[in-house]
Enzyme design. Structure first.
Site, short mmCIF file in Angstrom:
data_model
loop_
_atom_site.label_atom_id
_atom_site.label_comp_id
_atom_site.label_asym_id
_atom_site.label_seq_id
_atom_site.Cartn_x
_atom_site.Cartn_y
_atom_site.Cartn_z
N ASP A 306 76.18 34.51 14.59
CA ASP A 306 77.04 35.25 14.28
C ASP A 306 77.71 34.54 12.88
OD1 ASP A 306 79.04 37.67 15.12
OD2 ASP A 306 80.22 36.24 14.21
N ASP A 308 80.98 35.24 11.33
CA ASP A 308 82.39 34.78 11.27
C ASP A 308 82.86 34.40 12.46
OD1 ASP A 308 82.17 37.05 12.93
OD2 ASP A 308 83.43 38.35 11.58
N ASP A 399 78.42 35.70 38.52
CA ASP A 399 77.88 35.07 39.86
C ASP A 399 76.49 34.92 39.79
OD1 ASP A 399 77.55 38.03 40.01
OD2 ASP A 399 78.28 38.35 41.86
N HIS A 403 74.84 31.30 40.79
CA HIS A 403 74.02 31.54 41.77
C HIS A 403 72.89 30.65 41.27
CE1 HIS A 403 71.25 33.31 44.76
NE2 HIS A 403 70.23 32.94 44.01
N GLU A 404 72.04 31.01 40.21
CA GLU A 404 70.97 30.27 39.67
C GLU A 404 70.87 28.66 39.36
OE1 GLU A 404 68.61 31.64 40.44
OE2 GLU A 404 68.81 33.67 40.30
N HIS A 407 71.17 26.66 42.32
CA HIS A 407 69.94 26.16 42.87
C HIS A 407 69.58 24.65 42.35
CE1 HIS A 407 68.49 29.51 45.18
NE2 HIS A 407 68.40 30.27 44.25
N TYR A 418 62.22 25.10 50.25
CA TYR A 418 62.16 26.76 50.14
C TYR A 418 61.22 27.63 51.07
CZ TYR A 418 63.86 30.75 47.37
OH TYR A 418 64.56 31.91 46.58
N GLU A 427 69.37 29.54 49.47
CA GLU A 427 69.73 30.86 48.87
C GLU A 427 71.26 31.03 49.08
OE1 GLU A 427 68.72 32.96 46.48
OE2 GLU A 427 66.77 32.00 46.33
N GLU A 438 83.05 32.82 40.42
CA GLU A 438 83.64 33.93 39.86
C GLU A 438 85.12 34.04 40.52
OE1 GLU A 438 81.47 38.04 39.87
OE2 GLU A 438 82.49 37.95 42.09
N GLU A 452 77.41 42.52 41.81
CA GLU A 452 78.08 43.58 41.70
C GLU A 452 78.00 44.37 40.24
OE1 GLU A 452 81.57 41.06 41.31
OE2 GLU A 452 79.78 41.17 42.33
N ASP A 495 58.61 36.72 51.31
CA ASP A 495 59.94 35.84 50.85
C ASP A 495 60.09 34.63 51.80
OD1 ASP A 495 62.28 35.59 49.38
OD2 ASP A 495 63.53 36.61 50.87
N HIS A 500 65.97 35.15 51.31
CA HIS A 500 66.82 36.10 50.59
C HIS A 500 67.45 36.92 51.91
CE1 HIS A 500 64.71 34.95 46.85
NE2 HIS A 500 65.88 34.95 46.35
#
Length: 927
Positions: A306, A308, A399, A403-404, A407, A418, A427, A438, A452, A495, A500
């Protein structure tokens, strides 16, 4: 459904709580508690005051308590001291000099005295440690099994960026992973080669274990942790930003305003590099930097730039979704701040590791069917752009970032494998940290929904719900509805045995522990849990993950260690220990709390009054309760919903809606877990709130200004020459769901210049124009006169009066809160009305009588989950809920309990009460 928790073996030790993990009769007077794991080895031992173990006696304690053999040894790998004064020393088990994978044991001491020990131990016999297969042969089998078209080591620049190199392989002893979740009758390990395989097409990364005798694939421990298992078709498009020098640490660090995609305008840290600013923050740990993968499946050093350092919506809210990079950067900063301020942790590794985020990563080019995912790849954050409608928007919500990166925290703490139950908790902890981050940085968001902000699928509020896991296909009870049987072979197709899905159980435990809940779970257990606040719940959860859990922990282990974490932090028998135990019971893990013999509840708090009520707050105070034992605090209820807790006899309620009726009550609680009856309720109505908006204006109207605005019934010709004109006394009604046309006529004094326009409406009446959708119309610079555009008031817009801002700026689209050189800004008022034929608050009955609705009130309004209806005339009424089209959505009979509206989507609804030929209709807003 039959529960699959390990069988319970009773203990002779009398405790203030019960537990569901394996236990054994304790004969050693130095030991208070000894819990056994599935293989019969101690998973947690706590020591009594009679113990004389010191922290330096680790060799002795391992031999005496674990039965460590001469061919085994423990090597210390880490020492940490926490703010409670505990020292935690973690050790790695070796058998004949070969590491036993996942076999870590930790000694916990305070002031030099050993107080507890926990971990995974394997009593091994006749173990062969000489491989039959060569390292190269094992690696070749790993490559054949992976079957990828390309690997990261084949692209040296990307490999270097990830601090990754072609795996050399490590010889280890791997416990029998296929037996996790089952009763192990003996310790069983297999000699294996471990390879960190990073494939780039199709994308995957994980530790692959190859049997060193047979060449069989034994286990795959995924390193790349995806946000979820949802997939949807979609294609990627192209976007390339300029590549610039990444040597920035000697350059200027500055704060900047960033118009994020999901969280409004926020302050971020950037760096001036050359003549441009980039998304690099070197004020936090070893840095936070956000890069542009530019719709490729690579990790370049391409920066978002950017000129400015004012990262505006006009520049970045584009078809490329570049404003998502601002969310990723701010989210990473807020994630760093959360771990630092709340848990004293310096980045995800505890040592200040740089947090790197890559936006616009092309998962399709990496072999995925679409871009609806984000993941931690073991080194960096990676975000797909989503597919939009029917899938997800760009996956950079706060969030998701929390979350990531969570991990990564797990990798450096519990390192939960896992798969199966350990993977589900891996998870869940990431969801928990996403919610906590959040809640701290953006408390107006939906704390208990995961993803969400990015959700664009029909029929879904979010990817997951921590308050109601069933609503998104997850279990809220161990072994209950939607539970995935973990007695399976983990693969990516299932999974990894439902990581999950089964995460919903620990998610719901954390929700219940935070805010409280009563009910009956899927296995028939009735529960009533008093919440302890999200702040305290987070401290227990972090201690559980960072101190006690080990790689192959199960839900039963989590319960035992969670209770121990609460004891460490708040003391045995404390309300926090009681709540932790009962929250696990609520989700079907273990028994309810068994407390002291005292069952007498405290007296009921009296003289509850409210004072100092404003548009969003009120102050509650009451007379203290008395009890046989100490009163430990008070729970404050809004209707039947727990609003918060206090240790004193006063509490300030915040976050209320102006001009809304509320009812509050208080209950006392004691150290034995008893809760008093509810106090007499106090009713209040909040005041109107005066909203102050940001300033915006043109510095000069000498050459151009707004001459006329037409919107609805507004038809205002302005002769004012100030850079800002306040016309909020002029208003018009606009209807939800109806398209509106706005026409703006510019006035030039002589030369005709290019003018650009923007219209902003504060739909949720929170005093700003920065929420999603509140920039309702823009027009690029032109000499056209007049200019016209259209917009539709969304169904989620708050009813009533609010502000509309109209801005005209020379040669560039204006933002809502800027001062610019040439042009003008005008503010007006609009009154948003419901787009429905059902408009009466009071409805006559079919026999012509008018019902007196003054005896019936509903609250809170707007409502999130539970709608309270004051009784009196309404008690015993049947009710039905209708939408604005008059369609019936729910029916029932009014009782003392609130009406559950949690499954309604956001919008306007009506509740109709019918009794004795009389009918009352009340309108409410569902957030």
């Amino acid at each position: 459904m039959e529960r699959k928790l390990p069988k319970i073996i009773t203990t002779a030790v009398v405790l203030t709580f019960s537990f569901s993990a394996f236990s054994q009769v304790v004969t050693d007077k130095r030991v208070d508690l000894k819990n056994l794991s599935e293989n019969g080895q101690p998973s947690l031992i706590t020591f009594s005051d009679k113990s004389d173990y010191k922290d330096k006696d680790f060799n002795t304690v391992f031999k005496e308590q674990l039965g460590l053999k001469d061919n085994q040894s423990f090597s210390k790998i880490k020492t940490e001291t926490d703010k409670e004064g505990f020292t935690h020393e973690k050790f790695q088990l070796y058998e004949q000099g070969v590491k036993v994978e996942f076999a870590n044991y930790t000694l916990h001491s305070k002031q030099g005295k050993l107080v507890a020990m926990n971990g995974e131990f394997y009593a091994l016999e006749n173990v062969k440690t000489t491989p039959k297969l060569s390292n190269k042969a094992a690696f070749d089998k790993a490559i054949v099994h992976t079957g990828a078209k390309q690997y990261l080591w084949e692209t040296p620049s990307d490999a270097t960026a990830m601090d990754y190199e072609k795996p050399k392989g490590e010889l280890v002893l791997l416990p029998a992973m296929e037996e996790q979740g089952q009763l192990r009758k003996r310790d069983h390990v297999r000699l294996a080669y471990k390879f960190d395989i990073y494939a780039t097409n199709p994308l995957s990364r994980g530790d692959l274990y190859i049997d060193a005798e047979t060449g069989e694939v034994l286990f795959y421990n995924a390193t790349i942790k995806h946000l979820g298992q949802y997939s949807h078709g979609g294609a990627a498009s192209g976007n390339v930003a300029a590549k610039i020098d990444n040597s920035i640490f000697e350059n200027t660090i500055v704060a900047a305003n960033a118009a994020t995609r999901y969280s409004g305008t926020q302050t971020i840290q950037t760096t001036l590099s050359g003549s441009s600013y980039i998304l690099s923050d070197v004020t936090r740990g070893n840095g936070v930097q956000t890069y542009n993968s530019a719709r490729t499946a690579t990790y370049p050093t391409t920066n978002f730039t950017d000129a400015d350092n004012n990262w505006t919506a006009a520049e970045y809210n584009n078809t490329n979704k570049d404003n998502g990079a601002l969310d990723a950067h701010w989210g990473a900063e807020m994630t760093y701040d959360y771990w630092s301020a709340v848990h004293g942790r310096n980045s995800f590794d505890g040592a200040g590791a740089k947090i790197r985020s890559y936006v616009h990563y092309n998962l399709v080019a990496a072999g995925y069917p679409n871009n609806n995912n984000a993941f931690w790849n073991g080194s960096v954050m990676t975000y797909g752009d989503g597919t939009g409608t029917g899938g997800f928007d760009i996956l950079t919500a706060m969030d998701v970032a929390g979350h990531e990166i969570g991990h990564a925290v797990c990798t450096y703490t519990a390192n939960l494998a896992y798969q199966k139950e350990s993977g589900a908790m891996n998870e869940a902890f990431s969801d928990i940290w996403g919610a906590c981050i959040e809640y701290r940085a953006a408390p107006t968001k939906s704390t208990w929904l995961v993803g969400e902000d990015i959700e664009r699928r029909s029929g879904h509020l979010a990817l997951r719900s921590m308050s109601d896991p069933n609503s998104e296909g997850q279990p809220d009870t161990y072994g209950g509805t939607y539970w995935i049987n973990v007695n399976c072979t983990p693969t990516s197709n299932n999974d990894y045995c439902g990581v999950h899905t089964n995460s919903g159980v620990l998610n719901h435990w954390f929700y219940i522990l935070s805010v409280g809940k009563s009910g009956t779970n899927d296995i028939g257990n009735a529960y009533n849990v008093t919440g302890i606040t999200i702040e305290k719940a987070a401290q227990i959860a972090y201690r559980l993950e960072s101190v006690y859990l080990t790689s192959n922990s199960t839900y039963a282990n989590a319960r035992t260690s969670g209770i121990q974490s609460a004891i460490d932090l708040y003391g045995a028998g404390s309300p926090e220990v009681i709540a932790t135990t009962n929250a696990f019971y609520a989700v079907g893990v273990g028994a309810a709390y068994v407390g002291s013999s005292d069952t007498t509840a405290p007296t009921t708090p009296t003289n509850l009054i409210a004072s100092g009520t404003t548009g969003s707050t009120t102050n509650l105070s009451w007379t203290a309760a008395t009890d046989n034992v100490a009163v430990t605090g008070y729970d404050i209820y809004q209707g039947t919903t727990l609003k918060g807790s206090a240790t004193t006899t006063s509490y300030t309620v915040t976050g209320l809606t102006p001009l809304t009726a509320y009812s509050f009550s208080v209950k006392a609680k004691d150290a034995a877990g008893n809760v008093s009856a509810s106090s007499t309720a106090v009713n209040i109505t909040t005041l109107a709130t005066t909203i102050t908006y940001c300033t915006s204006q043109g510095n000069s109207t000498a050459d151009e200004r707004i001459g006329k605005v037409v919107l609805g019934t507004i038809n205002n010709t302005s002769t004012g020459t100030a850079g800002y004109e306040n016309f909020t006394a002029i208003s018009t009604n606009l209807t939800q769901g109806v398209a509106n046309t706005i026409t703006i006529t510019p006035t030039w004094t002589s030369t005709i210049y290019n003018e650009a326009y923007a219209v902003f409406i504060d739909y949720n009446k929170d005093g700003d124009f920065s929420d999603s959708g509140e920039t309702v119309w823009t027009r690029t610079a032109s000499k056209t006169t007049p200019v016209s555009g259209s917009f539709t008031i969304p169904a989620t817009a708050s009813l009533g009066t609010t502000r509309v801002r109209i801005s005209m700026k020379y040669n560039a689209i204006p933002t809502a809160c800027e001062t610019f050189s040439y042009g003008q800004v005008e503010d007006y008022t609009i009154n948003i009305v419901a787009g429905s034929a059902v408009v009466q608050e009071l409805v006559t009955s079919e026999i012509g009588k008018v019902t007196d609705d003054s005896k019936v009130t509903i609250y809170p309004n707007p409502v999130v989950t539970s709608l309270n209806v004051s009784l009196g005339e309404a008690k015993g009424s049947t009710f039905k809920i209708m939408n604005t089209l008059g369609q019936q959505l729910a029916v029932g009979t009014l009782t003392e309990s609130p009406v559950d509206v949690s499954k309604l989507t956001s919008g306007i609804y009506f509740i109709e009460l019918n009794k004795g030929g009389k009918k009352i209709v009340k309108k409410f807003v569902k957030k």
